[in-house]
Design a protein around this motif. Structure first.
Motif, short mmCIF file in Angstrom:
data_model
loop_
_atom_site.label_atom_id
_atom_site.label_comp_id
_atom_site.label_asym_id
_atom_site.label_seq_id
_atom_site.Cartn_x
_atom_site.Cartn_y
_atom_site.Cartn_z
N ILE A 184 0.88 -1.17 0.00
CA ILE A 184 0.00 0.00 0.00
C ILE A 184 0.92 1.22 0.00
CG2 ILE A 184 -1.85 1.25 1.18
CD1 ILE A 184 -2.58 -1.32 2.63
N PRO A 185 1.23 1.78 -1.15
CA PRO A 185 2.18 2.90 -1.19
C PRO A 185 1.55 4.19 -0.65
CG PRO A 185 1.30 2.49 -3.37
CD PRO A 185 0.77 1.40 -2.49
N GLY A 186 2.40 5.11 -0.24
CA GLY A 186 1.93 6.44 0.15
C GLY A 186 1.39 6.54 1.55
N ALA A 187 1.95 5.79 2.51
CA ALA A 187 1.48 5.87 3.90
C ALA A 187 1.80 7.24 4.49
CB ALA A 187 2.13 4.78 4.74
N VAL A 188 0.82 7.85 5.13
CA VAL A 188 0.98 9.18 5.71
C VAL A 188 0.92 9.12 7.24
CG1 VAL A 188 0.02 11.52 5.88
CG2 VAL A 188 0.00 10.30 3.68
N ASN A 189 -0.09 8.45 7.77
CA ASN A 189 -0.28 8.43 9.21
C ASN A 189 -1.07 7.18 9.61
OD1 ASN A 189 -0.19 9.83 11.92
ND2 ASN A 189 -2.41 9.70 11.67
N LEU A 190 -0.73 6.60 10.73
CA LEU A 190 -1.45 5.45 11.28
C LEU A 190 -1.68 5.68 12.75
CD1 LEU A 190 -2.56 2.51 11.02
CD2 LEU A 190 -0.26 1.73 11.63
N SER A 191 -2.92 5.55 13.18
CA SER A 191 -3.25 5.70 14.60
C SER A 191 -4.28 4.64 14.97
CB SER A 191 -3.80 7.10 14.87
OG SER A 191 -4.17 7.24 16.24
N LEU A 192 -3.88 3.69 15.82
CA LEU A 192 -4.76 2.61 16.25
C LEU A 192 -4.84 2.61 17.77
CD1 LEU A 192 -3.50 -0.27 13.91
CD2 LEU A 192 -5.56 1.12 13.62
N ASP A 193 -6.04 2.75 18.29
CA ASP A 193 -6.25 2.77 19.74
C ASP A 193 -6.69 1.40 20.24
OD1 ASP A 193 -5.74 5.54 19.96
OD2 ASP A 193 -7.79 5.98 19.30
N PRO A 194 -6.23 0.98 21.42
CA PRO A 194 -6.65 -0.31 21.97
C PRO A 194 -8.14 -0.32 22.30
CG PRO A 194 -5.41 0.94 23.60
CD PRO A 194 -5.31 1.70 22.32
N GLU A 195 -8.77 -1.48 22.08
CA GLU A 195 -10.18 -1.68 22.38
C GLU A 195 -10.32 -2.72 23.49
OE1 GLU A 195 -12.84 -0.17 21.22
OE2 GLU A 195 -11.81 1.08 19.74
N GLY A 196 -11.20 -2.45 24.46
CA GLY A 196 -11.41 -3.40 25.56
C GLY A 196 -11.67 -2.66 26.86
N ASP A 197 -12.62 -3.15 27.63
CA ASP A 197 -13.00 -2.50 28.88
C ASP A 197 -12.11 -2.96 30.03
OD1 ASP A 197 -15.07 -1.17 27.64
OD2 ASP A 197 -16.51 -2.79 27.99
N THR A 198 -11.92 -2.05 30.97
CA THR A 198 -11.23 -2.35 32.22
C THR A 198 -12.26 -2.38 33.35
OG1 THR A 198 -9.21 -1.28 31.47
CG2 THR A 198 -9.45 -1.61 33.85
N GLU A 199 -12.33 -3.50 34.07
CA GLU A 199 -13.33 -3.67 35.12
C GLU A 199 -12.64 -3.91 36.46
OE1 GLU A 199 -16.52 -3.33 34.93
OE2 GLU A 199 -16.73 -3.14 32.74
N PRO A 200 -12.78 -2.96 37.41
CA PRO A 200 -12.19 -3.17 38.74
C PRO A 200 -13.12 -4.02 39.62
CG PRO A 200 -13.20 -1.00 38.64
CD PRO A 200 -13.36 -1.60 37.27
N PHE A 201 -12.48 -4.86 40.45
CA PHE A 201 -13.21 -5.63 41.45
C PHE A 201 -12.79 -5.10 42.83
CE2 PHE A 201 -12.93 -9.18 44.53
CZ PHE A 201 -14.29 -9.44 44.67
N TYR A 202 -13.79 -4.71 43.63
CA TYR A 202 -13.51 -4.09 44.93
C TYR A 202 -13.65 -5.10 46.06
CZ TYR A 202 -13.67 0.44 42.60
OH TYR A 202 -13.41 1.51 41.78
N ALA A 203 -12.70 -5.08 46.95
CA ALA A 203 -12.75 -5.88 48.19
C ALA A 203 -11.82 -5.20 49.20
CB ALA A 203 -12.32 -7.31 47.93
N ASP A 204 -12.11 -5.42 50.47
CA ASP A 204 -11.30 -4.79 51.53
C ASP A 204 -11.21 -3.28 51.35
OD1 ASP A 204 -10.84 -7.24 52.71
OD2 ASP A 204 -8.93 -7.56 51.69
N ASP A 205 -12.32 -2.69 50.89
CA ASP A 205 -12.40 -1.24 50.70
C ASP A 205 -11.34 -0.70 49.72
OD1 ASP A 205 -14.55 -1.05 52.39
OD2 ASP A 205 -13.33 -0.59 54.16
N MET A 206 -11.01 -1.50 48.70
CA MET A 206 -10.05 -1.04 47.70
C MET A 206 -10.25 -1.84 46.41
SD MET A 206 -6.51 -2.84 48.97
CE MET A 206 -6.36 -4.63 49.00
N VAL A 207 -9.56 -1.41 45.36
CA VAL A 207 -9.57 -2.18 44.11
C VAL A 207 -8.69 -3.41 44.33
CG1 VAL A 207 -9.00 -2.22 41.67
CG2 VAL A 207 -9.92 -0.13 42.70
#
Length: 286
Positions: free
Chosen positions: A37-60
């Protein structure tokens, strides 16, 4: 010996795509030869996926992070016609006109590219990508001509086996590094094995019962002959050997008294071969 570890990276070039084909029976993904694919100018890929905290002992107490791949944009000078036809599935009619059809699904592809480094280029491969239809836009010329680039909206999802991407490092072998754009690199984890869908020997019962992931079986017979057959998914070749001699699927095999060995090898382009063995014991008279 001087270090080959990069301290910085910059630039973008050598973008390639390689058509990906999924076998629905085995979930194996095979790749075509990478195309530039000639002529590359810019590439920007962001990660996909949720972060889920589990709480116990009054903390993450624990955090789960999902990896759903990446999404973003690839900006290039002009989308090549080859990409439009191979991946976006535009067709070229008899007059050389590219036609977009709403009933056609785009293809998956691997995206290969590289960044420069102060020591060595860093080569990447995103395994299982899709591209949305690009925006159509233009702008009038004024006092000077302004180049109007095009963008591909890229979504890179995990392969069926979970792999998302690979990239070269300081210890990558010369053979792999130099051949990066000759074919899509696959780690041992990425290799998918060719498998059978069934082995039948007359009316004999296989022990254990057949399963594509099990490669060793036994059976007993009092017959002088039994038909030996093997079935496989589309594109997979099943090669049968009876006591080391090539055998045609569906034909009768003649047994020797005592132990006989039936070997069936499943092979498919882009996959590792799998050998299945059935030990057939002939006892008594048929």
């Amino acid at each position: 010996m001087s270090s080959t570890n990069n301290k910085v990276k910059f630039g973008l070039k050598n973008c390639h795509y390689a058509k990906a084909t999924l076998d629905p029976d085995t979930n194996a993904v095979t790749f075509g030869t990478p195309v530039a694919i000639p002529g590359a100018v810019n590439l920007s890929l962001d990660p996909e996926g949720d972060t889920e905290p589990f709480y116990a002992d009054d903390m993450v107490y624990y955090t789960t992070v999902a990896n759903n791949g990446y999404s973003g944009d690839l900006e290039i000078a002009l989308i090549p016609e080859s990409f439009r036809k191979d991946i976006l599935k535009e067709t070229e009619d008899a007059n050389g006109v590219l036609v977009e059809d709403s009933t056609v699904e785009p293809e998956h592809f691997a995206l290969l590219f590289e960044f420069s480094g102060d020591k060595k280029k860093i080569r990447h491969c995103m395994y299982y990508c899709t591209a949305a239809r690009p925006t159509i836009e233009g702008k009038t010329n004024e006092d000077s001509k302004e180049v109007q680039t095009e963008k591909l909206e890229i979504t890179a999802t995990p392969l069926p086996n979970g792999l998302v991407k690979v990239k070269t490092g300081a210890n990558t072998s010369d053979a792999v590094y130099n051949g990066w754009y000759s074919n899509v690199y696959q780690t041992e984890h990425a290799q998918v094995s060719a498998v059978l869908t069934g082995i039948t020997i007359g009316s004999l019962q296989l022990t254990p019962a057949f399963d594509a992931g099990t490669t060793s079986y036994t059976a007993e017979t009092v017959n002088d002959e039994d038909a030996v057959s093997a079935t496989a998914a589309s594109g997979t070749v099943a090669t049968i050997l009876v006591n080391g001699v090539a055998h045609t699927s569906g034909n009768d095999a003649t047994w020797e008294s005592g132990t006989n060995t039936v070997t069936v090898i499943a092979s498919k382009t882009g996959c590792t071969s799998t050998a299945y063995t059935v030990t057939v014991t002939k006892t008594g008279q048929g």
